[in-house]
Design a protein around this motif. Structure first.
Motif, short mmCIF file in Angstrom:
data_model
loop_
_atom_site.label_atom_id
_atom_site.label_comp_id
_atom_site.label_asym_id
_atom_site.label_seq_id
_atom_site.Cartn_x
_atom_site.Cartn_y
_atom_site.Cartn_z
N TYR A 33 -2.51 -11.71 10.79
CA TYR A 33 -3.20 -12.21 9.69
C TYR A 33 -2.52 -13.49 9.55
O TYR A 33 -1.24 -13.59 9.39
N TYR A 48 -8.12 -13.00 10.79
CA TYR A 48 -7.26 -11.93 11.24
C TYR A 48 -7.62 -11.70 12.51
O TYR A 48 -8.82 -11.85 13.22
N TRP A 98 -4.95 -1.84 12.46
CA TRP A 98 -5.77 -2.23 11.42
C TRP A 98 -5.56 -1.41 10.20
O TRP A 98 -5.38 -0.15 10.33
N ARG A 99 -5.27 -1.96 9.06
CA ARG A 99 -4.93 -1.39 7.86
C ARG A 99 -3.68 -0.69 7.75
O ARG A 99 -3.41 0.19 6.70
N SER A 100 -2.69 -0.94 8.79
CA SER A 100 -1.45 -0.62 8.38
C SER A 100 -0.76 -1.40 7.41
O SER A 100 -1.25 -2.62 7.42
N PRO A 101 0.32 -1.12 6.74
CA PRO A 101 0.86 -1.96 6.10
C PRO A 101 1.25 -3.23 6.85
O PRO A 101 1.93 -3.24 7.87
N LEU A 102 1.62 -4.58 5.91
CA LEU A 102 1.73 -5.69 6.66
C LEU A 102 3.19 -6.23 6.70
O LEU A 102 3.78 -5.80 5.66
N TYR B 35 3.52 -5.24 -3.33
CA TYR B 35 4.62 -6.00 -2.55
C TYR B 35 5.62 -6.66 -3.56
O TYR B 35 5.06 -6.97 -4.63
N GLU B 92 -7.08 -2.56 0.11
CA GLU B 92 -7.84 -2.39 1.16
C GLU B 92 -9.46 -2.06 0.41
O GLU B 92 -9.85 -0.85 0.17
#
Lengths: 113, 110
Positions: A33, A48, A98-102, B35, B92
């Protein structure tokens, strides 16, 4: 292990010049991202990438902004004909899917004079 | 458009005080992440909440996800100078991107 690496950490450019920002994601992370963070603001989504799928470019603010990613490796964000309002911190993040923590890099601080 | 509103925007407190930061939306999120960001660094994930009504604790930090999955709160007990930073909530939603609030800047002085 190595985290997300961004370069340069700081970039000062003159209005009208083109700039290229680089992001090296964590190895094996398929999602990447780009976000923009203006002073005192939250993170604004730009683009993305997920594997070999077509990127989601819905956040790019104008056609002066573009980004590329080769496979699941390095990504570059290019801003053409920079304007003063482009001044911000540009953050790159990667995640295993996709949609895992960044996982964020430390950003590139861009200043357009 | 899904938006996340965080409050307060700024918070300055003394060491040892308790505080709560709020993250609200009119939209439903499938999950919500918190975060923390320190100057010159990228945000670092603290926690993810997924189920409506869920409560998660991380040492002195307590995170709650609203029953309707539209809001969340972060409570810090006995704040310490090391808690200083920008706290961001991110949801999300329907799209591919994680949607971020504008953040709460917390300053804890000793």
């Amino acid at each position: 292990g190595a985290g997300v690496s961004q370069s340069p950490s700081n970039k000062v450019t003159e209005k009208g010049k083109d700039v290229e920002l680089r992001c090296d994601p964590i190895s094996g992370h398929t999602a990447l991202y780009w976000y923009r963070q203006r002073l005192g603001q939250g993170l604004e989504f730009l683009i993305y990438f997920q594997g070999n799928s077509a990127p989601d470019k819905s956040g790019l603010p104008s056609d002066r902004f573009s980004a590329e990613r080769t496979g699941e490796s390095v990504s570059t964000l290019t801003i053409q004909r920079t304007q003063q309002e482009d001044s911000a911190v540009y953050l790159c993040a990667s995640s295993p899917s996709w949609r895992s923590p960044l996982h964020f890099g430390n950003g590139t601080r861009l200043t357009v004079t | 458009t899904q938006l996340l509103e965080q409050s307060p925007q700024f918070l300055s407190i003394q060491e040892g005080e308790n505080l709560t930061v709020y993250c609200n939306s009119s939209s439903v999120f499938s999950s919500l992440q918190w975060y923390r960001q320190e100057p010159g660094e990228g945000p670092v994930l603290l926690v993810t909440v997924v189920t409506g009504g869920e409560v998660k604790k991380l040492k002195r930090l307590t995170f709650q996800f609203g029953d309707a999955r539209k809001d969340s709160s972060l409570h810090i007990t006995a704040a310490q100078p090391g808690d200083t930073g920008l706290y961001l909530c991110a949801g999300e939603g329907a799209g591919t991107a994680l949607i971020f609030g504008k953040g709460t800047t917390l300053s804890v002085s000793s």
